[in-house]
Structures are given as structure tokens and as C-alpha cells.
Design an enzyme around this catalytic site. Structure first.
Site, PDB file in Angstrom:
ATOM      1  N   LEU A   1       0.848  -1.193   0.000  1.00 31.96           N
ATOM      2  CA  LEU A   1       0.000   0.000   0.000  1.00 31.96           C
ATOM      3  C   LEU A   1       0.885   1.245   0.000  1.00 31.96           C
ATOM      4  O   LEU A   1       1.691   1.437   0.913  1.00 31.96           O
ATOM      5  CB  LEU A   1      -0.914   0.016   1.232  1.00 31.96           C
ATOM      6  N   ALA A   2       0.717   2.056  -1.025  1.00 30.66           N
ATOM      7  CA  ALA A   2       1.587   3.227  -1.144  1.00 30.66           C
ATOM      8  C   ALA A   2       0.799   4.453  -1.579  1.00 30.66           C
ATOM      9  O   ALA A   2       1.312   5.317  -2.274  1.00 30.66           O
ATOM     10  CB  ALA A   2       2.704   2.931  -2.132  1.00 30.66           C
TER      11      ALA A   2
ATOM     12  N   GLY B   1      -0.289   6.757   0.301  1.00 29.32           N
ATOM     13  CA  GLY B   1      -0.256   7.736   1.389  1.00 29.32           C
ATOM     14  C   GLY B   1       0.011   9.145   0.889  1.00 29.32           C
ATOM     15  O   GLY B   1       0.560   9.351  -0.181  1.00 29.32           O
TER      16      GLY B   1
ATOM     17  N   ARG C   1       3.086  14.933   6.658  1.00 32.22           N
ATOM     18  CA  ARG C   1       3.951  15.266   7.800  1.00 32.22           C
ATOM     19  C   ARG C   1       5.435  15.218   7.452  1.00 32.22           C
ATOM     20  O   ARG C   1       6.277  15.596   8.262  1.00 32.22           O
ATOM     21  CB  ARG C   1       3.637  14.344   8.983  1.00 32.22           C
TER      22      ARG C   1
ATOM     23  N   LYS D   1      34.672  10.650 -12.984  1.00 31.34           N
ATOM     24  CA  LYS D   1      33.265  10.510 -13.402  1.00 31.34           C
ATOM     25  C   LYS D   1      33.231   9.870 -14.775  1.00 31.34           C
ATOM     26  O   LYS D   1      33.984  10.278 -15.650  1.00 31.34           O
ATOM     27  CB  LYS D   1      32.610  11.891 -13.453  1.00 31.34           C
TER      28      LYS D   1
END
Ligand code: UD1
Ligand code: MG
Length: 457
Positions: A11-12, A14, A18, A337
Site C-alpha cells: 500500500l503506497a 499515502g 507530515r 566521473k
């Protein structure tokens, strides 16, 4: 896990308000991996055959993140946030498919270990229809309380709906739950929303199952497994727990870490045998270090491969696309890099190597810079086997230095250098005999005259 098959539902959906962030909560990172990524990896490690992820409407970034960790996962949208049981039912189609176990996980609960999920599934194998993770948090505020009757779980009471007596119960609901697939839809469809929040609570699956004459059990687990993340403070606390786990695992695998509490690892950092890590080193995502390599203090690595017996740092920075061969030395204040540095090559001091290949055994002098960017595009530098680049040289890419060639100190290189040649491009030196001595005499004379003038006035 024996023969039982498993669907994991994460379940994501949300909001994560906060977290005080523009970014969806489940995309925040722990040890270089998203919270959702952790849940996905744990579900796989626990042997799930199928994965469904429930996201909120318009959460494209969450979908994309889910795909990087689980390209085959089925994504479902929960159009309205009406509670955890409602969210699980968004994946109804996946539950209807033939599996034995349904494990519901939360996208904001990243530290759950595969072995803990396996215990939940074990309870189903032993005949329970619903199995819940219980824990005793240091501070139970906000959690649902587990109401036990003997060895069985009788109900979960959400804090808002609990009596003062019930709130005194220490054993809380970790949130994650396993359901026997054969009963799962019947249970979930019977859950109502007559509670303080008017939401469909997954935690009510327990009373519903019992009303149906089925068994519900709680499996106790340490708090760290079920730490939910709602704030940046909780994110930082979870990071500390994860770092501790990663350090322990590396030490147990035989990595020498002089001061483990000062080393930061990523969830995917890989080490060979006899690797040594000095204090204060940070490993971002995507780093692998092969046997016998040493990473010296204050180095920062991400997206890099360090070959056998290589030496990195102190104060080195390896950025994504770095591939160091066997016995390569990268010293202090060297940044690399998108570059391959072949076996035995050395860049020991104050250098930038970007978009380059450095051939076997080449020596890159102090202060060498590959000028890879012209303000519009990036260009490559290719340095041959055994070449020698004198200190303080600027290599203006695209450019090639052939095998065994020499580049004189202080050269600004703008044309290719053939193998075995010398290239040197700097102003000719002039020497004027006695010039400095004469200058000092003239200056001293000037000073004396000025001093005399001041005394007179
Ligand atoms: C939940 C449990 C509580 C438990 C706690 C543990 C319920 C009703 N309560 O409370 O007993 O102690 O977890 O952390 O299950 N979500 C959706 N859609 C929704 C609602 C939630 O996808 O409509 C997702 C959230 O994104 C989150 C998860 O479900 O990942 C849990 O929801 P949350 O609101 O955090 O539940 P808690 O109040 O923490
Ligand atoms: Mg929560």
C-alpha cells in the site's frame, strides 16, 4: 518457504503530509534506496511470486519508482483514500488470481525483514486465516492495540476507537498482515467503516475473520521491523537502524571497517574479500568493491566499481560511471566521473578525470584536468597504455594521447598525440641573470629616500 505461493500487496497511496516535502512519502530514501524499493525488495526476499502495488491517483513518480525495482509488478490506483482495507481491495483482481498467501505490506514500513514476513506466512501454513505482526513500541501513541484471547488474536482496536483500558495495552499492531487467499476477499468485503474515522480498516479483518469462525494470530517482532515513517525524524531514526544492519552484515562478511559508526553504506553496496575501509567513508548507491581494495578516509563513492587491490583516497570522489581496474591508485582530491581507468594506472593528486579512458599503467600527474565540457556538450579523452601526463596539464577534449606518449608539465593539450611522442605546449622560459638582485637594490634605495623625507618634515 515450502510450496505455498504468495501475492504481496504494497500500500503506497499515502499523502505523507507530515514529511513537509513536495515528494511523495514512499520515494524518500534510506540507504540510497526508496522506502517503496525497500518494501519491494523485502517482499521478493520473502518469496512472493506476484506483486501488486496500490498508489494514489496521479502518482506517476511512484509508479516509475516501483517499475525500477519490480518491472513486472501490477500497479493499481486507489482513487479515494478510504482506509487500508479499501486500499487492499483496489488490488481485488490480483487477489482473485490463484495464490495461497496474501501478504499486505505498507510502502512506508521499509525495515521489515524477509524472515519476519516468512513467519507471518508460516502462521497461515499452520492454519490461521489472518496473521498480524505485533510489537511493543517504546511509545504506543497512534498504533492499533492487539486484544489477545489466550493464544489467539481477538481484535485490533485503533487508538481513536479504544477505551482508556484498551489504550494501556502494550502490544500494538505493526500494520502488516497475511491473509489466506481463499478467505481474503470474503473477509475484506465484510469490513465496514463504522469507526471514529469513517474508514475501512484492514485491522478489522481480525474480528471479521473470527465472526466467520476462522482463526487470527499475532506474531511478535522487534520494533525495528515495523517502524512506520511519517516524519523526517522517523526517517532519520530508520536510517540509523538500517546503517547499523548494513555495517553488521559487511563486518560479518569479512570487510575490515576500522570505525563502523563513521561509515555510511547503501542498501546495494557490494564488497569482495579482504576489503579495508578507513573511517569516514560514504558509499552512495551502485558501488561494488572487489577483493583486497582499500578505501581510505573521507572518500565519497557512488555508481562506481573498484577493482581488485585498488587504492582510493584519502579524500577521493568517485562519481557514477567510474570503473577502476586492478591495482589502480586514486589519491587525494581526485574526482573521477564516467571513466574507465585500466589496471595499474595512477592519478594520485588533485585531478579531475571525466568522460575518459585511461590506459593500463598510465600515470596522471598532479593537477591534471580533462576539460570534458565546452558549455554545450561533453567530449571524451582517451589516454593510451603507459602514457605519462605531466603535472598541471589541461586536456581539451575530444582528445587522444597514444600509448606510451609523454605530455609535458603545464601543457594545454588541444591536438591528439601519437603513440610514443612528446607533446609540450607552454611559454618558453626566460632567464635574466642578476635581475632579482638589481630589483632589490633599486627598491631598497627608494625606501631609504622615502624614510629620509619623512624625518625632515
Ligand atoms: C495502521 C494500522 C494500525 C497500525 C499502524 C502501524 C489500520 C487501520 N491501522 O495505522 O493498526 O498500528 O498502521 O503502523 O490499518 N494507505 C493507503 N490508502 C488508504 C489508507 C492508507 O494506501 O486509504 C496506506 C498508507 O499509504 C500507508 C499504509 O496504508 O502506507 C498505512 O496507512 P496509515 O494511514 O499510515 O495507517 P496508520 O494510521 O499508521
Ligand atoms: Mg502509518
Amino acid at each position: 518457504m515450502p510450496s505455498r505461493t504468495c501475492l504481496a500487496i504494497i500500500l503506497a497511496a499515502g499523502e505523507g503530509t507530515r514529511m513537509r516535502s513536495q515528494m511523495p512519502k514512499v520515494l524518500h530514501a534510506l540507504g540510497g534506496r526508496s522506502l517503496l524499493g525497500h518494501a519491494i525488495v523485502a517482499s521478493r526476499a520473502a518469496g512472493s511470486d506476484d506483486l501488486a502495488i496500490v498508489v494514489g491517483p496521479g502518482h506517476e513518480a511512484v509508479k516509475a519508482d516501483a517499475c525500477t525495482y519490480a518491472p513486472k509488478a501490477q500497479i493499481f490506483e486507489q482513487h479515494e483514500r478510504r482506509g487500508t482495507a479499501h486500499a487492499v481491495l483496489a488490488a481485488r483482481e490480483a487477489i482473485a488470481r490463484h495464490v495461497d498467501d496474501v501478504v499486505v505490506m505498507f510502502g512506508d514500513t521499509p525495515l521489515v525483514r524477509a524472515e519476519t514476513l516468512s513467519k507471518l506466512r508460516g502462521a497461515l501454513a499452520n492454519g490461521a486465516a489472518v496473521a498480524v505482526l505485533g510489537f511493543e513500541p517504546a511509545d504506543p501513541t497512534g498504533y492499533g492495540r492487539l486484544l489477545m484471547r489466550g493464544n489467539e488474536l481477538a481484535a485490533i482496536r485503533e487508538e481513536r476507537d479504544a477505551t482508556d483500558e484498551e489504550r494501556k495495552i502494550a502490544l500494538c499492531n505493526g500494520g502488516l498482515m497475511a491473509l489466506d487467499r481463499k478467505q481474503a476477499l470474503a473477509i475484506l468485503d465484510r469490513i465496514g467503516n463504522a469507526n471514529a474515522k469513517g474508514e475501512y480498516y484492514l485491522s478489522d479483518a481480525v474480528t471479521v475473520a473470527r465472526d466467520m469462525g476462522l482463526t487470527a494470530v499475532a506474531i511478535e517482532t522487534p520494533e525495528d521491523d515495523v517502524r512506520g515513517i511519517n516524519t523526517k525524524l522517523q526517517l532519520a531514526e530508520a536510517e540509523a537502524v538500517l546503517q547499523q544492519r548494513l555495517r553488521m552484515a559487511a563486518l560479518e562478511a569479512g570487510v575490515t571497517i576500522v570505525a563502523p559508526e563513521t561509515v555510511y553504506l547503501s542498501a546495494d553496496t557490494k564488497f569482495g574479500k579482504d576489503v579495508t575501509i578507513e573511517p569516514h567513508v560514504v558509499f552512495g548507491p551502485g558501488v561494488s568493491v572487489e577483493d583486497g581494495a582499500t578505501i581510505r578516509s573521507f572518500s565519497h563513492l557512488e555508481g562506481a566499481h573498484v577493482g581488485k587491490g585498488a587504492r582510493v583516497g584519502p579524500f577521493a570522489r568517485l562519481r557514477p560511471g567510474t570503473d577502476l581496474g586492478k591495482e589502480v591508485h586514486i589519491g587525494n582530491f581526485v574526482e573521477v566521473k564516467e571513466a574507465t581507468i585500466e589496471a595499474g594506472a595512477k592519478a594520485n593528486h588533485l585531478t579531475y578525470i571525466g568522460d575518459a579512458r585511461i590506459g593500463e599503467g598510465a600515470n596522471i600527474g598532479a593537477g591534471t584536468i580533462t576539460c570534458n565540457y565546452d558549455g554545450v556538450a561533453k567530449h571524451r579523452t582517451d589516454i593510451g597504455k603507459g602514457a605519462f601526463i605531466g603535472s598541471n596539464s589541461a586536456l581539451v577534449a575530444p582528445i587522444k594521447v597514444g600509448d606510451g606518449a609523454y605530455v609535458g608539465t603545464g601543457t594545454v593539450l588541444t591536438r591528439d598525440v601519437p603513440a610514443g611522442a612528446l607533446a609540450i605546449a607552454r611559454a618558453k622560459q626566460t632567464v635574466k641573470e642578476g635581475w632579482a638582485k638589481r630589483l632589490r637594490q633599486v627598491k631598497a634605495l627608494g625606501k631609504n629616500l622615502a624614510g629620509k623625507k619623512r624625518k625632515k618634515s
